[in-house]
Write a protein that holds these residues in place. Structure first.
Motif, PDB file in Angstrom:
ATOM      1  N   ALA A 107       9.493  -1.300  13.443  1.00 21.35           N
ATOM      2  CA  ALA A 107       8.640  -1.748  12.336  1.00 21.35           C
ATOM      3  C   ALA A 107       8.433  -0.635  11.311  1.00 21.35           C
ATOM      4  O   ALA A 107       8.484  -0.869  10.102  1.00 21.35           O
ATOM      5  N   SER A 108       8.219   0.583  11.780  1.00 23.80           N
ATOM      6  CA  SER A 108       8.016   1.704  10.873  1.00 23.80           C
ATOM      7  C   SER A 108       9.301   2.035  10.110  1.00 23.80           C
ATOM      8  O   SER A 108       9.276   2.313   8.914  1.00 23.80           O
ATOM      9  N   ARG A 109      10.420   1.987  10.813  1.00 21.75           N
ATOM     10  CA  ARG A 109      11.716   2.230  10.154  1.00 21.75           C
ATOM     11  C   ARG A 109      11.946   1.193   9.059  1.00 21.75           C
ATOM     12  O   ARG A 109      12.359   1.529   7.952  1.00 21.75           O
ATOM     13  N   ALA A 110      11.681  -0.077   9.346  1.00 21.55           N
ATOM     14  CA  ALA A 110      11.881  -1.140   8.361  1.00 21.55           C
ATOM     15  C   ALA A 110      10.956  -0.948   7.158  1.00 21.55           C
ATOM     16  O   ALA A 110      11.368  -1.163   6.003  1.00 21.55           O
ATOM     17  N   LEU A 111       9.728  -0.522   7.397  1.00 21.75           N
ATOM     18  CA  LEU A 111       8.767  -0.299   6.313  1.00 21.75           C
ATOM     19  C   LEU A 111       9.285   0.751   5.332  1.00 21.75           C
ATOM     20  O   LEU A 111       9.300   0.522   4.120  1.00 21.75           O
ATOM     21  N   VAL A 112       9.713   1.904   5.838  1.00 16.32           N
ATOM     22  CA  VAL A 112      10.161   2.956   4.923  1.00 16.32           C
ATOM     23  C   VAL A 112      11.495   2.605   4.265  1.00 16.32           C
ATOM     24  O   VAL A 112      11.738   2.974   3.116  1.00 16.32           O
ATOM     25  N   MET A 113      12.345   1.887   4.967  1.00 15.16           N
ATOM     26  CA  MET A 113      13.608   1.464   4.358  1.00 15.16           C
ATOM     27  C   MET A 113      13.336   0.540   3.165  1.00 15.16           C
ATOM     28  O   MET A 113      13.946   0.695   2.100  1.00 15.16           O
ATOM     29  N   ARG A 114      12.412  -0.400   3.327  1.00 17.95           N
ATOM     30  CA  ARG A 114      12.060  -1.304   2.210  1.00 17.95           C
ATOM     31  C   ARG A 114      11.478  -0.524   1.033  1.00 17.95           C
ATOM     32  O   ARG A 114      11.619  -0.935  -0.120  1.00 17.95           O
ATOM     33  N   ALA A 115      10.812   0.578   1.319  1.00 15.49           N
ATOM     34  CA  ALA A 115      10.188   1.388   0.272  1.00 15.49           C
ATOM     35  C   ALA A 115      11.172   2.343  -0.401  1.00 15.49           C
ATOM     36  O   ALA A 115      10.801   3.065  -1.321  1.00 15.49           O
ATOM     37  N   GLY A 164       0.817  -1.213   0.000  1.00 17.15           N
ATOM     38  CA  GLY A 164       0.000   0.000   0.000  1.00 17.15           C
ATOM     39  C   GLY A 164       0.848   1.260   0.000  1.00 17.15           C
ATOM     40  O   GLY A 164       0.558   2.207  -0.735  1.00 17.15           O
ATOM     41  N   LEU A 165       1.916   1.270   0.780  1.00 18.59           N
ATOM     42  CA  LEU A 165       2.812   2.427   0.800  1.00 18.59           C
ATOM     43  C   LEU A 165       3.446   2.632  -0.569  1.00 18.59           C
ATOM     44  O   LEU A 165       3.538   3.763  -1.053  1.00 18.59           O
ATOM     45  N   GLY A 166       3.869   1.552  -1.221  1.00  9.66           N
ATOM     46  CA  GLY A 166       4.434   1.666  -2.562  1.00  9.66           C
ATOM     47  C   GLY A 166       3.442   2.262  -3.551  1.00  9.66           C
ATOM     48  O   GLY A 166       3.802   3.104  -4.379  1.00  9.66           O
ATOM     49  N   LEU A 167       2.178   1.860  -3.442  1.00  8.05           N
ATOM     50  CA  LEU A 167       1.141   2.425  -4.321  1.00  8.05           C
ATOM     51  C   LEU A 167       0.935   3.911  -4.039  1.00  8.05           C
ATOM     52  O   LEU A 167       0.769   4.708  -4.964  1.00  8.05           O
ATOM     53  N   VAL A 168       0.958   4.291  -2.773  1.00 10.16           N
ATOM     54  CA  VAL A 168       0.797   5.703  -2.414  1.00 10.16           C
ATOM     55  C   VAL A 168       1.964   6.523  -2.947  1.00 10.16           C
ATOM     56  O   VAL A 168       1.771   7.617  -3.491  1.00 10.16           O
ATOM     57  N   VAL A 169       3.175   6.010  -2.815  1.00  8.60           N
ATOM     58  CA  VAL A 169       4.352   6.730  -3.321  1.00  8.60           C
ATOM     59  C   VAL A 169       4.223   6.957  -4.825  1.00  8.60           C
ATOM     60  O   VAL A 169       4.412   8.083  -5.312  1.00  8.60           O
ATOM     61  N   ARG A 170       3.875   5.919  -5.560  1.00  8.13           N
ATOM     62  CA  ARG A 170       3.721   6.078  -7.019  1.00  8.13           C
ATOM     63  C   ARG A 170       2.589   7.042  -7.357  1.00  8.13           C
ATOM     64  O   ARG A 170       2.703   7.842  -8.286  1.00  8.13           O
ATOM     65  N   HIS A 171       1.502   6.973  -6.606  1.00  9.99           N
ATOM     66  CA  HIS A 171       0.370   7.884  -6.829  1.00  9.99           C
ATOM     67  C   HIS A 171       0.779   9.334  -6.528  1.00  9.99           C
ATOM     68  O   HIS A 171       0.437  10.254  -7.274  1.00  9.99           O
ATOM     69  N   ALA A 172       1.531   9.517  -5.448  1.00 12.06           N
ATOM     70  CA  ALA A 172       1.975  10.865  -5.063  1.00 12.06           C
ATOM     71  C   ALA A 172       2.899  11.452  -6.116  1.00 12.06           C
ATOM     72  O   ALA A 172       2.796  12.633  -6.462  1.00 12.06           O
ATOM     73  N   PHE A 173       3.817  10.650  -6.644  1.00  8.90           N
ATOM     74  CA  PHE A 173       4.780  11.155  -7.615  1.00  8.90           C
ATOM     75  C   PHE A 173       4.237  11.153  -9.039  1.00  8.90           C
ATOM     76  O   PHE A 173       4.810  11.780  -9.912  1.00  8.90           O
ATOM     77  N   GLY A 174       3.121  10.470  -9.246  1.00 12.31           N
ATOM     78  CA  GLY A 174       2.473  10.455 -10.556  1.00 12.31           C
ATOM     79  C   GLY A 174       1.333  11.452 -10.594  1.00 12.31           C
ATOM     80  O   GLY A 174       1.556  12.662 -10.708  1.00 12.31           O
ATOM     81  N   PRO A 175       0.087  10.968 -10.471  1.00 16.33           N
ATOM     82  CA  PRO A 175      -1.090  11.839 -10.601  1.00 16.33           C
ATOM     83  C   PRO A 175      -1.127  13.042  -9.664  1.00 16.33           C
ATOM     84  O   PRO A 175      -1.599  14.104 -10.048  1.00 16.33           O
ATOM     85  N   LEU A 176      -0.627  12.909  -8.429  1.00 14.75           N
ATOM     86  CA  LEU A 176      -0.656  14.054  -7.512  1.00 14.75           C
ATOM     87  C   LEU A 176       0.406  15.094  -7.830  1.00 14.75           C
ATOM     88  O   LEU A 176       0.308  16.236  -7.389  1.00 14.75           O
ATOM     89  N   PRO A 218      10.487   3.892 -11.891  1.00  7.88           N
ATOM     90  CA  PRO A 218       9.142   3.542 -12.331  1.00  7.88           C
ATOM     91  C   PRO A 218       8.892   2.048 -12.120  1.00  7.88           C
ATOM     92  O   PRO A 218       9.741   1.221 -12.417  1.00  7.88           O
ATOM     93  N   GLY A 219       7.742   1.729 -11.546  1.00  6.26           N
ATOM     94  CA  GLY A 219       7.374   0.348 -11.325  1.00  6.26           C
ATOM     95  C   GLY A 219       7.983  -0.273 -10.083  1.00  6.26           C
ATOM     96  O   GLY A 219       7.722  -1.416  -9.755  1.00  6.26           O
ATOM     97  N   SER A 220       8.800   0.494  -9.342  1.00  7.14           N
ATOM     98  CA  SER A 220       9.413  -0.053  -8.123  1.00  7.14           C
ATOM     99  C   SER A 220       8.370  -0.097  -7.016  1.00  7.14           C
ATOM    100  O   SER A 220       7.373   0.595  -7.069  1.00  7.14           O
ATOM    101  N   PRO A 221       8.615  -0.893  -5.976  1.00  8.21           N
ATOM    102  CA  PRO A 221       7.637  -0.971  -4.896  1.00  8.21           C
ATOM    103  C   PRO A 221       7.483   0.310  -4.119  1.00  8.21           C
ATOM    104  O   PRO A 221       6.531   0.506  -3.417  1.00  8.21           O
ATOM    105  N   GLY A 222       8.409   1.203  -4.174  1.00  8.04           N
ATOM    106  CA  GLY A 222       8.279   2.418  -3.382  1.00  8.04           C
ATOM    107  C   GLY A 222       8.847   3.580  -4.008  1.00  8.04           C
ATOM    108  O   GLY A 222       9.028   4.043  -4.983  1.00  8.04           O
TER     109      GLY A 222
END
Length: 187
Positions: free
Chosen positions: A142-150, A115-127, A183-187
């Motif tokens: 957990a939050s640190r690991a999430l953003v690092m993966r993204a 979901g975070l990856g989709l939001v990032v692409r949406h933010a940098f694309g249509p928004l 483009p197309g990356s998870p985050g």
């Protein structure tokens, strides 16, 4: 928003994103209450229908905010978590600050990460944003690991940055910019 499929703003492999609605109050607040142990002391989303209504209205009516529910496609759209873009600034900055949380039934399954990856692409694309920032308390592994993966990078440390749970809390500043996201990356 774009990529509308069955009421969803953005659709991924396992999750889809959509705005909050009044009809989500019972499911959302029940999931929040069931997730207290997961969220505390980092996060305090609304636990009552009244608090949810205020929260939803604020996200929906403020042009400097975008609230999206992360819904699990295989579970008939059950809400797995949320990702909000707050403090959206246009002009030369083109930036927003993220707030997010997974619910206990979805934690550890990679759904919020998708979901975070989709939001990032949406933010940098249509928004049309250029930068997203996540401010994380240093002990929230957990939050640190999430953003690092993204693909977010650590940019700094801010003492006493946000007032949370009755005290000013230190935060690490993590960010990602449009040109650092393939483009197309998870985050």
């Amino acid at each position: 928003m774009s990529d509308d499929h069955d009421g969803y703003a953005v659709v991924g492999e396992r999750v889809a994103l959509r705005p909050y609605s009044a009809a989500d109050a019972e499911e959302f607040t029940a999931a929040v209450r069931e997730s207290r142990a997961l969220h505390r002391p980092w996060l305090f989303p609304p636990e009552t229908a009244e608090a949810y209504a205020t929260y939803r209205r604020t996200l929906g009516e403020d042009p400097a905010r975008l609230g999206l529910l992360v819904c699990e496609r295989a579970a008939a759209g059950r809400i797995a978590g949320f990702v909000n873009i707050n403090n959206i600034v246009r002009g030369a900055f083109l930036s927003g600050a993220l707030g997010y949380g997974a619910f206990a039934h979805a934690a550890g399954r990679g759904l919020l990460g998708e979901g975070l990856g989709l939001v990032v692409r949406h933010a940098f694309g249509p928004l049309g944003l250029h930068r997203l920032e996540a401010n994380i308390q240093p002990g929230n592994a957990a939050s640190r690991a999430l953003v690092m993966r993204a693909g977010f990078r650590l940019e700094g440390y801010s003492p006493a940055m946000l007032f949370i749970d009755g005290a000013w809390r230190d935060h690490e500043r993590w960010a990602i910019t449009a040109e650092t996201t393939a483009p197309g990356s998870p985050g």
